[in-house]
Scaffold this motif. Structure first.
Motif, PDB file in Angstrom:
ATOM      1  N   UNK A 119     -19.263 108.549  81.638  1.00  0.00           N
ATOM      2  CA  UNK A 119     -20.550 108.876  81.019  1.00  0.00           C
ATOM      3  C   UNK A 119     -21.033 107.671  80.209  1.00  0.00           C
ATOM      4  N   UNK A 120     -22.355 107.543  80.093  1.00  0.00           N
ATOM      5  CA  UNK A 120     -22.945 106.405  79.391  1.00  0.00           C
ATOM      6  C   UNK A 120     -23.933 106.899  78.337  1.00  0.00           C
ATOM      7  N   UNK A 121     -23.937 106.207  77.201  1.00  0.00           N
ATOM      8  CA  UNK A 121     -24.763 106.665  76.101  1.00  0.00           C
ATOM      9  C   UNK A 121     -25.430 105.548  75.344  1.00  0.00           C
TER      10      UNK A 121
ATOM     11  N   UNK B 177     -25.536 110.477  76.905  1.00  0.00           N
ATOM     12  CA  UNK B 177     -25.179 110.736  75.507  1.00  0.00           C
ATOM     13  C   UNK B 177     -26.199 110.089  74.593  1.00  0.00           C
ATOM     14  N   UNK B 178     -26.635 110.827  73.575  1.00  0.00           N
ATOM     15  CA  UNK B 178     -27.457 110.279  72.492  1.00  0.00           C
ATOM     16  C   UNK B 178     -26.616 110.357  71.227  1.00  0.00           C
TER      17      UNK B 178
ATOM     18  N   UNK C 255     -33.317 118.285  71.910  1.00  0.00           N
ATOM     19  CA  UNK C 255     -32.920 119.579  72.466  1.00  0.00           C
ATOM     20  C   UNK C 255     -33.614 119.910  73.777  1.00  0.00           C
ATOM     21  N   UNK C 256     -34.756 119.310  74.030  1.00  0.00           N
ATOM     22  CA  UNK C 256     -35.502 119.607  75.258  1.00  0.00           C
ATOM     23  C   UNK C 256     -34.962 118.855  76.473  1.00  0.00           C
ATOM     24  N   UNK C 257     -33.955 118.007  76.288  1.00  0.00           N
ATOM     25  CA  UNK C 257     -33.483 117.129  77.344  1.00  0.00           C
ATOM     26  C   UNK C 257     -32.017 117.407  77.675  1.00  0.00           C
ATOM     27  N   UNK C 258     -31.563 117.031  78.875  1.00  0.00           N
ATOM     28  CA  UNK C 258     -30.174 117.324  79.257  1.00  0.00           C
ATOM     29  C   UNK C 258     -29.138 116.416  78.619  1.00  0.00           C
ATOM     30  N   UNK C 259     -29.549 115.456  77.813  1.00  0.00           N
ATOM     31  CA  UNK C 259     -28.618 114.576  77.116  1.00  0.00           C
ATOM     32  C   UNK C 259     -27.766 115.379  76.132  1.00  0.00           C
ATOM     33  N   UNK C 260     -26.525 114.944  75.901  1.00  0.00           N
ATOM     34  CA  UNK C 260     -25.693 115.600  74.897  1.00  0.00           C
ATOM     35  C   UNK C 260     -25.770 114.792  73.605  1.00  0.00           C
ATOM     36  N   UNK C 261     -26.224 115.393  72.502  1.00  0.00           N
ATOM     37  CA  UNK C 261     -26.306 114.667  71.235  1.00  0.00           C
ATOM     38  C   UNK C 261     -24.994 114.742  70.461  1.00  0.00           C
ATOM     39  N   UNK C 262     -24.600 113.594  69.926  1.00  0.00           N
ATOM     40  CA  UNK C 262     -23.422 113.498  69.066  1.00  0.00           C
ATOM     41  C   UNK C 262     -23.885 112.872  67.761  1.00  0.00           C
ATOM     42  N   UNK C 263     -23.425 113.392  66.635  1.00  0.00           N
ATOM     43  CA  UNK C 263     -23.839 112.879  65.329  1.00  0.00           C
ATOM     44  C   UNK C 263     -22.646 112.221  64.646  1.00  0.00           C
ATOM     45  N   UNK C 264     -22.819 110.940  64.272  1.00  0.00           N
ATOM     46  CA  UNK C 264     -21.754 110.269  63.514  1.00  0.00           C
ATOM     47  C   UNK C 264     -21.980 110.469  62.027  1.00  0.00           C
ATOM     48  N   UNK C 265     -20.974 111.042  61.376  1.00  0.00           N
ATOM     49  CA  UNK C 265     -20.985 111.177  59.922  1.00  0.00           C
ATOM     50  C   UNK C 265     -20.686 109.827  59.292  1.00  0.00           C
ATOM     51  N   UNK C 266     -21.125 109.604  58.054  1.00  0.00           N
ATOM     52  CA  UNK C 266     -20.778 108.343  57.390  1.00  0.00           C
ATOM     53  C   UNK C 266     -19.316 108.274  56.979  1.00  0.00           C
TER      54      UNK C 266
ATOM     55  N   UNK D 171     -13.607 107.152  79.390  1.00  0.00           N
ATOM     56  CA  UNK D 171     -14.338 108.344  79.838  1.00  0.00           C
ATOM     57  C   UNK D 171     -15.828 108.226  79.577  1.00  0.00           C
ATOM     58  N   UNK D 172     -16.187 107.428  78.565  1.00  0.00           N
ATOM     59  CA  UNK D 172     -17.596 107.202  78.262  1.00  0.00           C
ATOM     60  C   UNK D 172     -17.751 105.851  77.587  1.00  0.00           C
TER      61      UNK D 172
END
Length: 270
Positions: free
Chosen positions: A22-24, A45-46, A68-79, A235-236
């Motif tokens: 997978x690519x992000x 990935x976003x 949310x309207x797109x098939x991308x999977x969002x990941x959030x990095x915490x500080x 894997x990504x």
């Protein structure tokens, strides 16, 4: 009658179901509009960055809503892997969180506890007030929350490198991400992400993750390095960011229409 909602597949689900690397892309500008543009790019990935970017909770929320309207999977990095910050990110609807600078099995275990409700962890309970449960519109959210949240931890220090196999084996750690920039600095090779020792270290984490059955990803803005790490079993791969794309493209326009500057080439990798 209220709508009953089915949560999206998690990052862990996407990794398990993938038949290719997978690519992000990183979302660092703090703009929901830019995040939406990236979300519709066709990448997998976003990754919304809360560590090195000028974003707060409201900006992260807006970016999640835009994606949310797109098939991308969002990941959030915490500080940081602070339980209070992670609770806030989870409550605003981040299903997939990334925690930087995890350097020991104990760090990883504490992070797992931070993203799970008691008795499995220490996450504070406020789901009825929060977007995470869609204000109690996701059935049995409290009982299922540990299945609806994906945790990725970042290996980017010498200590984390040494502990990578143990971290990968921690129950509740769904994926690893190697950060070559900080890892290079920790190895005494600041700014040399393509140094053979750094590349060998990254590939050793990929092997450790594969041995434990835990997917491993890596930052690699240089296409040649991205291809190498994918071939090594990543894997990504995170292959760019909104801000670096804008910086390099605008510099390209200046070079084309005004002429070469004197600053020299910009680095290709994060």
């Amino acid at each position: 009658m209220p709508i009953r909602l089915t949560p999206d597949a998690t990052f862990a689900d996407r990794l398990r179901g993938a038949d290719r690397t997978l690519y992000g892309i990183w979302s660092c500008a703090g703009s929901a509009l830019v995040a939406e543009i990236c979300a519709g790019s066709g990448l997998d990935i976003l990754l919304i960055d809360g560590e090195h970017s000028p974003v707060g909770l409201e900006s992260i929320l807006a970016q999640l809503q835009a994606a949310a309207a797109y098939p991308v999977v969002p990941v959030v990095r915490a500080p940081i892997g602070d339980p209070v910050l992670l609770k806030q990110l989870l409550d605003l609807g981040a299903q997939n969180v990334l925690v930087p600078m995890v350097s020991s099995v104990e760090d990883a275990e504490a992070t797992v506890r931070a993203v799970r409700y008691p008795p499995l962890g220490v996450r504070g309970v406020g789901s009825a007030l929060a977007r995470s449960s869609r204000w109690s519109r996701i059935p049995d959210y409290l009982a299922r929350a540990h299945e609806l949240v994906s945790l990725t931890v970042q290996i980017e220090t010498v200590e984390g490198l040494a502990a990578a196999a143990g971290i990968a084996a921690v129950e509740g750690v769904d994926a690893l991400l190697v950060g070559p920039a900080d890892l290079a600095a920790s190895l005494g090779l600041l700014g040399q992400q393509d140094h053979p020792d750094v590349v060998a270290a990254v590939e050793s984490v990929i092997r450790a993750g594969r041995a434990a059955g835990t997917p491993v990803g890596v930052n690699a803005f240089d296409p040649a390095m991205a291809a190498r790490y994918a071939e090594a079993g990543a894997a990504y791969v995170l292959v760019g960011s909104d801000v670096t794309l804008l910086a390099r493209a605008s510099e390209g326009l200046a070079t084309r229409f005004i002429g070469d500057g004197s600053a020299g080439p910009a680095p290709a990798s994060y």
